[in-house]
Write an enzyme that holds these catalytic residues in place. Structure first.
Site, PDB file in Angstrom:
ATOM      1  N   ALA A   1      26.846  38.214 107.324  1.00 50.32           N
ATOM      2  CA  ALA A   1      26.689  39.289 108.298  1.00 50.32           C
ATOM      3  C   ALA A   1      26.464  38.667 109.667  1.00 50.32           C
ATOM      4  CB  ALA A   1      25.518  40.189 107.921  1.00 50.32           C
TER       5      ALA A   1
ATOM      6  N   ARG B   1      22.176  39.511  94.988  1.00 50.42           N
ATOM      7  CA  ARG B   1      22.475  38.339  95.830  1.00 50.42           C
ATOM      8  C   ARG B   1      21.243  37.450  95.979  1.00 50.42           C
ATOM      9  NH1 ARG B   1      19.657  38.754 100.364  1.00 50.42           N
ATOM     10  NH2 ARG B   1      19.325  40.764 101.387  1.00 50.42           N
TER      11      ARG B   1
ATOM     12  N   CYS C   1      14.998  37.498 106.496  1.00 50.94           N
ATOM     13  CA  CYS C   1      15.261  36.373 105.598  1.00 50.94           C
ATOM     14  C   CYS C   1      13.980  35.677 105.160  1.00 50.94           C
ATOM     15  CB  CYS C   1      16.230  35.370 106.243  1.00 50.94           C
ATOM     16  SG  CYS C   1      17.785  36.129 106.741  1.00 50.94           S
TER      17      CYS C   1
ATOM     18  N   GLY D   1      18.642  35.173  98.519  1.00 56.36           N
ATOM     19  CA  GLY D   1      18.061  35.380  99.836  1.00 56.36           C
ATOM     20  C   GLY D   1      17.024  36.488  99.864  1.00 56.36           C
ATOM     21  N   GLU D   2      16.366  36.599 101.023  1.00 58.73           N
ATOM     22  CA  GLU D   2      15.310  37.581 101.221  1.00 58.73           C
ATOM     23  C   GLU D   2      15.864  38.836 101.894  1.00 58.73           C
ATOM     24  OE1 GLU D   2      12.289  38.005 100.323  1.00 58.73           O
ATOM     25  OE2 GLU D   2      11.815  36.097  99.360  1.00 58.73           O
TER      26      GLU D   2
ATOM     27  N   GLY E   1      24.094  35.752 102.233  1.00 61.01           N
ATOM     28  CA  GLY E   1      23.516  35.915 100.897  1.00 61.01           C
ATOM     29  C   GLY E   1      24.651  36.121  99.916  1.00 61.01           C
TER      30      GLY E   1
ATOM     31  N   THR F   1      17.142  41.552 104.571  1.00 65.32           N
ATOM     32  CA  THR F   1      17.866  41.565 105.841  1.00 65.32           C
ATOM     33  C   THR F   1      18.234  43.003 106.180  1.00 65.32           C
ATOM     34  OG1 THR F   1      19.579  40.467 107.161  1.00 65.32           O
ATOM     35  CG2 THR F   1      20.237  41.285 104.989  1.00 65.32           C
ATOM     36  N   TYR F   2      18.757  43.159 107.387  1.00 59.99           N
ATOM     37  CA  TYR F   2      19.162  44.483 107.880  1.00 59.99           C
ATOM     38  C   TYR F   2      20.652  44.466 108.159  1.00 59.99           C
ATOM     39  CZ  TYR F   2      20.086  48.108 111.394  1.00 59.99           C
ATOM     40  OH  TYR F   2      20.638  49.154 112.099  1.00 59.99           O
ATOM     41  N   HIS F   3      21.323  45.563 107.803  1.00 58.84           N
ATOM     42  CA  HIS F   3      22.718  45.778 108.187  1.00 58.84           C
ATOM     43  C   HIS F   3      22.791  47.062 108.993  1.00 58.84           C
ATOM     44  CE1 HIS F   3      23.973  42.610 105.533  1.00 58.84           C
ATOM     45  NE2 HIS F   3      23.569  43.256 104.445  1.00 58.84           N
TER      46      HIS F   3
END
Length: 275
Positions: A194, A111, A210, A113-114, A181, A116-118
């Site tokens: 998200a 994807r 991000c 973008g930088e 993303g 991230t956390y989920h």
């Protein structure tokens, strides 16, 4: 105004969130493109499994596209166990930990973008949409995903959200509440958005979200508490999920149809779907 429980009073649109989805589906049913909806929003699905599932669906869509039989889009909504994901060109300088000893699993994906956390309490929406039937423009697609979230916050929670020029995502004031993303393969999209609903925000301290220095991350739960409004986490997730589907169907003019969840068995290389 109606009372959802003994602590919070929320606007009437929240009274029956499923009714809003049914109305959106009904209004679009005859004229809009079909979209199969996989509802896993109450479940924690390991990131690797969801990622492989998406790629399996995209491969199937490619084969249908070649036969001019790609007649339906797909949307998946779920939650993930704690995980960090990086985009194709993400830099490890945005990780505030040793990559050899991460606090949670890390996945580098295709994807944009930088990092991230989920995690639990965050609703993740993966639209697998053929942009040939919408608009073949990735900038338009990103702005449309942002519009879905902005409408959810406005129409259901009376919260004013906005974009920041030159950045992707949705902000409320100086707090980023949603990250986006995406990837497109032959104009079929995957990955997605998200939205932090009841998410524990502490893990975001392990990264530069991000890639934006000094970026504050917020959640819907936190914003409502600032307004002295609280409700049970699962109720809030249900309400937000239903609103996401409603606004998604309206922004993209899709007729949503609940689909049966397949049993899937994942491996490092492939994902087998079992009816």
């Amino acid at each position: 105004m109606i009372l959802l429980n003994t602590w919070v009073t929320l606007p009437t649109p929240l009274h029956n969130p499923k009714r809003n989805v049914r109305k959106a589906v009904s209004a679009c049913h005859q004229s809009c493109r079909r979209c199969e909806c996989y509802d896993l929003h109450k479940q924690l699905i390991p990131y690797q499994e969801a990622w492989l599932w998406q790629k399996s669906i995209v491969r199937t869509r490619h084969s249908l596209l070649d036969k001019d039989e790609d007649h339906s889009d797909v949307v998946i909504v779920l939650q993930h166990p704690p995980v960090f994901t990086l985009g194709t060109a993400s830099s490890e300088e945005y990780l505030n930990f040793d990559v050899k000893n991460p606090p949670f699993a890390i996945h580098r994906t295709e994807r944009g973008g930088e990092v991230t956390y989920h995690g639990p309490g965050q609703l993740v929406m993966y639209p697998i949409v053929n942009l040939r039937y919408h608009k073949m423009d990735l900038n338009w697609y990103l702005r449309s995903l942002e519009e879905v979230i902005i409408r959810v916050l406005s129409s259901t929670f009376y919260i004013k959200a906005s974009r920041i020029e030159g950045l992707t995502g949705v902000w409320v004031g100086n707090q980023k509440i949603a990250a986006i993303g995406i990837r497109a393969s032959r104009w079929i999209t995957y990955h997605g958005l998200a939205l932090n609903v009841t998410t524990d925000l502490a893990p975001f301290q392990h990264i530069v979200p991000c890639g934006i220095r000094d970026c504050q991350v917020g959640s819907l739960r936190g914003l409502l508490e600032e307004q002295s409004a609280t409700t049970e986490d699962m109720i809030l997730l249900d309400i937000t999920y239903s609103s996401l589907l409603k606004e998604f169907s309206e922004v993209f003019q899709l007729s949503l149809h609940q689909a049966s969840i397949p049993k899937f068995i994942s491996s490092e290389e492939s994902l087998t779907l079992v009816a």
